[in-house]
Design an enzyme around this catalytic site. Structure first.
Site, PDB file in Angstrom:
ATOM      1  N   HIS A  17       0.840  -1.158  -0.090  1.00 27.29           N
ATOM      2  CA  HIS A  17      -0.005  -0.094   0.138  1.00 27.29           C
ATOM      3  C   HIS A  17       0.882   1.265  -0.026  1.00 27.29           C
ATOM      4  CE1 HIS A  17      -4.041  -1.895   0.560  1.00 27.29           C
ATOM      5  NE2 HIS A  17      -3.101  -2.698   1.114  1.00 27.29           N
ATOM      6  N   HIS A 106       0.448 -16.264   7.758  1.00 27.05           N
ATOM      7  CA  HIS A 106       0.777 -14.900   7.004  1.00 27.05           C
ATOM      8  C   HIS A 106       2.451 -14.519   7.638  1.00 27.05           C
ATOM      9  CE1 HIS A 106       0.530 -11.494   4.536  1.00 27.05           C
ATOM     10  NE2 HIS A 106      -0.472 -11.786   4.001  1.00 27.05           N
ATOM     11  N   ASP A 365      -7.221 -12.710  -2.984  1.00 28.76           N
ATOM     12  CA  ASP A 365      -7.803 -13.597  -3.761  1.00 28.76           C
ATOM     13  C   ASP A 365      -8.028 -14.987  -2.953  1.00 28.76           C
ATOM     14  OD1 ASP A 365      -6.705 -12.691  -6.795  1.00 28.76           O
ATOM     15  OD2 ASP A 365      -5.141 -12.152  -5.476  1.00 28.76           O
TER      16      ASP A 365
END
Length: 424
Positions: A17, A106, A365
């Site tokens: 970002h 993650h 996704d």
């Protein structure tokens, strides 16, 4: 680190970002025509928001060449490329729950352990946004390889979850023994693959089934993994640097550096372990126009002869002893289910003081393999480009020396055309 390659060096930058992402490419040969139009098609194939089974993040991923070219021709100097992040939403990650809890599986926790600080939004440097620079650089490498050697690189989806395009059987424990799979490798190209959007599995029935399968996980706020197969056609023989930079080792390194990858196999792969050597070995045969047709390329115009031999079969995946043999190079890459899902999962706070549940926010996704196809192609191109330049340097250095009278020691025929070979 963030640089890949030795002769064709690619350094990527950017987080999920931040304001922009991109790369610097150093070592591109001068004098090649190059504009954004050569790069954008692969960027578009990789970009988010392509379909209902990909992340809805709406990025156009328009690439801008910043340096290294003039009047559409490469100068041999570093090529800078930039893509603006236009639809970043760091606020999606600024809620109290995601601030307190690392996402299961993650990179949140491991990045914090490594650096002592991490990007507060998205996956930061671990995000697939980083792969934009790889794809842009790969497009440059591909253009050179196509012009110089006629190299064609095509990747496609071969499984989603437990749905396989070529399911393993007792007769064909590996696709490399399946005539249908081998025929596909000879004819597949990107135009054909992209006729089977959004999944990019070149089988109409399986593609529809996979699309529905992914959509079901999306609707449940869950995710699923899959595999991507890649074939490299017309790569020159002699690529790869024994002993630690064998070509399959470099390809494995490249592929396993892609976010979400969990496995790599080349040629017959794990299934090849289930057949005897008498079946698995690839016999050599003379190269002819039928089994190894000549291609009009820069190498052909320069008078570089094609190899005198090819192989009858190709269980090796085009690489033997870590060096390419001129046959098609093919491999498969496994991608895990995306870690960020909307399903509530048990986890613990960063400080370890409490346990709780995390239902992640953001746009992600449900399955990465449809968009991973151009990323796999790009990393394959970077490996082949780097090894091509290394081999060109070796050949040039050798060509300056006086020719040797004898370079090959041939074995004496014993009888019936069988040569006597001693083992180690």
């Amino acid at each position: 680190m963030s640089t890949f390659g030795e002769y064709f060096r690619v350094t990527t930058y950017g987080e999920s970002h931040c304001r922009s992402v991109g790369c610097i490419v150093d070592g591109c040969p001068p004098g090649m025509e190059l504009t954004e139009a050569d790069i954008q098609p692969q960027m578009t194939r990789r970009r988010p928001g392509q379909s209902a089974i990909t992340t809805p993040r709406n990025e156009k991923d328009r690439v801008m060449i910043q340096s290294g070219t003039e009047f559409g021709v490469t100068l041999g100097t570093p090529i800078g490329m930039l893509v603006m992040n236009e639809d970043q939403r760091p606020k999606d990650y600024g809620n109290s729950t995601m601030d307190k809890f690392p996402r299961p599986s993650h990179a949140d926790w491991t990045y914090l352990e490594k650096y002592g600080v991490k990007a507060s939004s998205g996956g930061g440097r671990s995000s697939a946004r980083e792969t934009i620079g790889r794809v842009a650089a790969g497009a440059i490498a591909e253009k050179y390889l196509k012009l110089a050697y006629g190299v064609e690189i095509t990747a496609f989806v071969t499984s989603v979850g437990n749905m396989h395009m070529f399911p393993p059987t007792a007769e064909h424990p590996t696709p490399s023994t399946n005539p249908e799979f081998l025929s596909l490798l000879q004819t597949i190209d990107r135009k054909t693959v992209d006729q089977f959007l959004p999944v990019r599995c070149p089988d109409e029935k399986k593609s529809r089934e996979m699309e529905d399968y992914i959509a079901d996980f999306r609707d449940k706020s869950d995710s699923i993994g899959g595999t991507v197969t890649c074939v490299i056609k017309n790569a020159p023989s002699g690529l790869g640097e024994p002993c630690f930079d064998k070509l399959e080792a470099l390809l494995a390194h490249a592929m396993l550096s892609i976010p979400a990858t969990k496995g790599f196999e080349i040629g017959s792969g794990f299934g090849g372990c289930e057949v005897p050597g008498s079946v698995h070995n690839d016999p050599f045969v003379p190269a002819t126009e039928d089994n190894a047709p000549a291609i009009e390329t820069g190498a052909a115009r320069a008078g570089i002869p094609r190899p005198k031999l090819t192989t009858k079969t190709n269980f090796s995946g085009g690489i033997q002893g870590g060096i390419s043999n001129g046959a098609p190079i093919y491999f498969r890459v496994a991608f895990k289910p995306p870690a960020t899902i909307g399903v509530a999962q048990k986890t613990a706070t960063y400080d370890g003081d409490a346990e709780g549940e995390l239902a992640a926010k953001g746009r992600h996704d449900p399955c990465v393999v449809p968009r991973a196809v151009p990323i796999v192609e790009a990393m394959a191109a970077l490996v082949i480009m780097d090894t091509v330049l290394a081999q060109q340097a070796r050949h040039t250095a050798k060509s300056l020396l006086p020719p040797l009278k004898q370079t090959i020691n041939t074995a004496k025929p014993v009888g019936n055309g069988v040569s006597e070979v001693s083992g180690a």
